[in-house]
Write a protein that holds these residues in place. Structure first.
Motif, mmCIF file in Angstrom:
data_model
loop_
_atom_site.group_PDB
_atom_site.id
_atom_site.type_symbol
_atom_site.label_atom_id
_atom_site.label_comp_id
_atom_site.label_asym_id
_atom_site.label_seq_id
_atom_site.Cartn_x
_atom_site.Cartn_y
_atom_site.Cartn_z
ATOM 1 N N GLU A 63 25.226 30.528 26.502
ATOM 2 C CA GLU A 63 25.064 31.954 26.242
ATOM 3 C C GLU A 63 24.257 32.735 27.274
ATOM 4 N N ARG A 64 23.480 32.062 28.133
ATOM 5 C CA ARG A 64 22.579 32.787 29.022
ATOM 6 C C ARG A 64 22.629 32.223 30.449
ATOM 7 N N ARG A 65 23.769 32.379 31.087
ATOM 8 C CA ARG A 65 23.901 31.958 32.483
ATOM 9 C C ARG A 65 23.524 33.125 33.386
ATOM 10 N N CYS A 66 23.055 32.809 34.576
ATOM 11 C CA CYS A 66 22.679 33.853 35.519
ATOM 12 C C CYS A 66 22.672 33.275 36.935
ATOM 13 N N LEU A 67 22.387 34.115 37.894
ATOM 14 C CA LEU A 67 22.201 33.698 39.276
ATOM 15 C C LEU A 67 20.784 34.060 39.686
ATOM 16 N N ILE A 68 20.131 33.168 40.407
ATOM 17 C CA ILE A 68 18.799 33.445 40.946
ATOM 18 C C ILE A 68 18.955 33.700 42.442
ATOM 19 N N PRO A 69 18.603 34.914 42.903
ATOM 20 C CA PRO A 69 18.654 35.175 44.345
ATOM 21 C C PRO A 69 17.431 34.545 45.014
ATOM 22 N N LEU A 70 17.637 33.947 46.185
ATOM 23 C CA LEU A 70 16.520 33.352 46.914
ATOM 24 C C LEU A 70 16.802 33.354 48.405
ATOM 25 N N THR A 71 15.759 33.268 49.178
ATOM 26 C CA THR A 71 15.885 33.212 50.628
ATOM 27 C C THR A 71 15.590 31.815 51.157
ATOM 28 N N LEU A 118 20.599 33.559 49.478
ATOM 29 C CA LEU A 118 21.305 32.498 48.767
ATOM 30 C C LEU A 118 21.259 32.829 47.286
ATOM 31 N N VAL A 119 22.158 32.275 46.511
ATOM 32 C CA VAL A 119 22.073 32.394 45.063
ATOM 33 C C VAL A 119 22.219 31.003 44.452
ATOM 34 N N ALA A 120 21.522 30.782 43.360
ATOM 35 C CA ALA A 120 21.568 29.497 42.674
ATOM 36 C C ALA A 120 22.089 29.702 41.257
ATOM 37 N N ALA A 121 23.037 28.843 40.857
ATOM 38 C CA ALA A 121 23.504 28.861 39.472
ATOM 39 C C ALA A 121 22.317 28.526 38.576
ATOM 40 N N SER A 122 22.143 29.290 37.520
ATOM 41 C CA SER A 122 20.940 29.169 36.707
ATOM 42 C C SER A 122 21.204 29.502 35.248
ATOM 43 N N ILE A 123 20.211 29.220 34.446
ATOM 44 C CA ILE A 123 20.215 29.594 33.033
ATOM 45 C C ILE A 123 18.858 30.210 32.724
ATOM 46 N N GLU A 134 5.405 32.255 25.124
ATOM 47 C CA GLU A 134 4.270 32.019 26.016
ATOM 48 C C GLU A 134 4.439 32.652 27.389
ATOM 49 N N TRP A 135 5.663 32.575 27.980
ATOM 50 C CA TRP A 135 5.869 33.026 29.347
ATOM 51 C C TRP A 135 6.854 34.176 29.481
ATOM 52 N N GLY A 136 7.475 34.642 28.429
ATOM 53 C CA GLY A 136 8.493 35.677 28.539
ATOM 54 C C GLY A 136 9.816 35.057 28.936
ATOM 55 N N GLU A 137 10.588 35.735 29.779
ATOM 56 C CA GLU A 137 11.870 35.196 30.216
ATOM 57 C C GLU A 137 11.641 34.128 31.280
ATOM 58 N N CYS A 138 12.235 32.955 31.071
ATOM 59 C CA CYS A 138 12.100 31.817 31.983
ATOM 60 C C CYS A 138 13.467 31.489 32.560
ATOM 61 N N TYR A 139 13.488 31.183 33.833
ATOM 62 C CA TYR A 139 14.721 30.883 34.536
ATOM 63 C C TYR A 139 14.678 29.460 35.066
ATOM 64 N N SER A 140 15.823 28.797 35.056
ATOM 65 C CA SER A 140 15.899 27.416 35.505
ATOM 66 C C SER A 140 17.136 27.219 36.378
ATOM 67 N N MET A 141 16.929 26.757 37.606
ATOM 68 C CA MET A 141 18.052 26.465 38.500
ATOM 69 C C MET A 141 18.774 25.222 37.996
#
Length: 96
Positions: free
Chosen positions: A32-40, A66-71, A77-84
């Motif tokens: 339900e919560r896929r995303c992309l993480i932009p990174l250099t 670059l972009v990484a497939a993520s969720i 405790e931390w709010g929105e958390c992202y994981s590559m």
């Protein structure tokens, strides 16, 4: 990691192995919560625990991206958390 069955994030997580995406902890995020993480830049950690080194990789060009497939998931405790999402490295990364 979370206590079994409570669904709460107890420790910081910065990557998820592809073979763990169907686990209780990650299943809902992957469905339900896929995303992309932009990174250099990103680093590949190598070596034994306590003596790891890092090999850094950068996006091509001066302003490369670059972009990484993520969720992601929300944590009280931390709010929105992202994981590559991590998988077997391709030849350019594996050979570094």
């Amino acid at each position: 990691m979370p206590k079994k069955g409570d669904g709460q994030l107890k420790e910081h997580a910065n990557n998820t192995c592809i073979d763990k995406l169907d686990s209780f902890f990650w299943r809902d995020s992957f469905e339900e919560r896929r995303c992309l993480i932009p990174l250099t830049h990103f680093a590949k950690a190598e070596g034994p625990k306590g003596a790891k080194t890092r090999t850094w990789f950068s996006a091509p060009g001066e302003d490369g991206l670059l972009v990484a497939a993520s969720i992601w998931r929300s944590s009280d405790e931390w709010g929105e958390c992202y994981s590559m999402i991590m998988t077997k490295a391709n030849e350019s990364v594996a050979g570094a």
